[in-house]
Design an enzyme around this catalytic site. Sequence first.
Site: not given
Length: 327
Positions: A61, A265
């Site tokens: 983060h 994808d």
Amino acid sequence: MKGLSSWKRSHDTRLDDYIRKEANHESLRELHPNVSITNMVAVQLNHFICGGAAVAVSISHKLVDGFTMVTFINQWAKVTCGGSPMKPYFLTPPTSYKNVELPKVTISHESKYVTKSFVFPNSKINVLKEKVMNSMGITLSRVEVFTSLLFKCSVDAATTKSGLFKPSILVHPINMRNKIFKNDPEKVAGNILSSVAVKMDDSREITLNEVVAKLRRGKMEAGEIRDVQEIGEKYASMVPMLIGDPSVQVYWTTSFCWFPLYEVDFGWGKPVQVKYVIPEVDFKNLVLMDTPDKDGIEVTIRLPEEEMLILQQDKELLAFIDIKSKV
């Protein structure tokens, strides 16, 4: 890429054992790599005997927020299929972050924390949203309403467990890109977020409408932030309230709803299931994600075990759970 680690792992089980049969979150951690000071981005490719595969990504983060993480994964997948990635604009953190003490990551010794997932169909969420909007006379999102309900029910569980109400804070992050950057905000990489801290000091305040109202007011105030420097100043002023008083319980929330996680994808087809693995630390955490068919919200919650057991029996919350889902 400097600071990137990656490895492969083969499993003598089927992918279904992890996603179709609602495997517990402890077993999901086996699929997930850990980041470190030297490796702030880690990727693990998991192969299963059924021929299935799971790609797990961890990013510190300190580098990115959720939006940047999802954009990175989508652009990476685009490149593997022969596409050209966009050129991101990397933003330097505001100077206001420099002397901010962050919450310490700890492992529980006094209370055992557990993680559970619940599925809530849109048909039931929308009924709740319409009810709250009609009573308050304002337009709301399903995330605003449902985050508020989860917070309320979680606080109720903690109060039931201890026998006494403790001041409670709901921390809700807001993506600030569209508010600050007028040109190509989706290309801005880094932590470009602000947070709303909804504090409830009195048990009589813990009503759904009151939580929603405070959350909405906080989001409107955040909308007045003009630049990244102000984001840092707001966060720096908020941190003492979040970590300075052990008598206050803090609930950290995140929403990935509408993020294009199911559009990723790598050339194998789009994901069957996307899971967010909550860090195994002493934070009360509520994470919202779209279901694969986008017909509902899957909520992943991390709480002390006794509070989780009470939450799972909360009739107000059970009224909105998909009866087919396991908890």
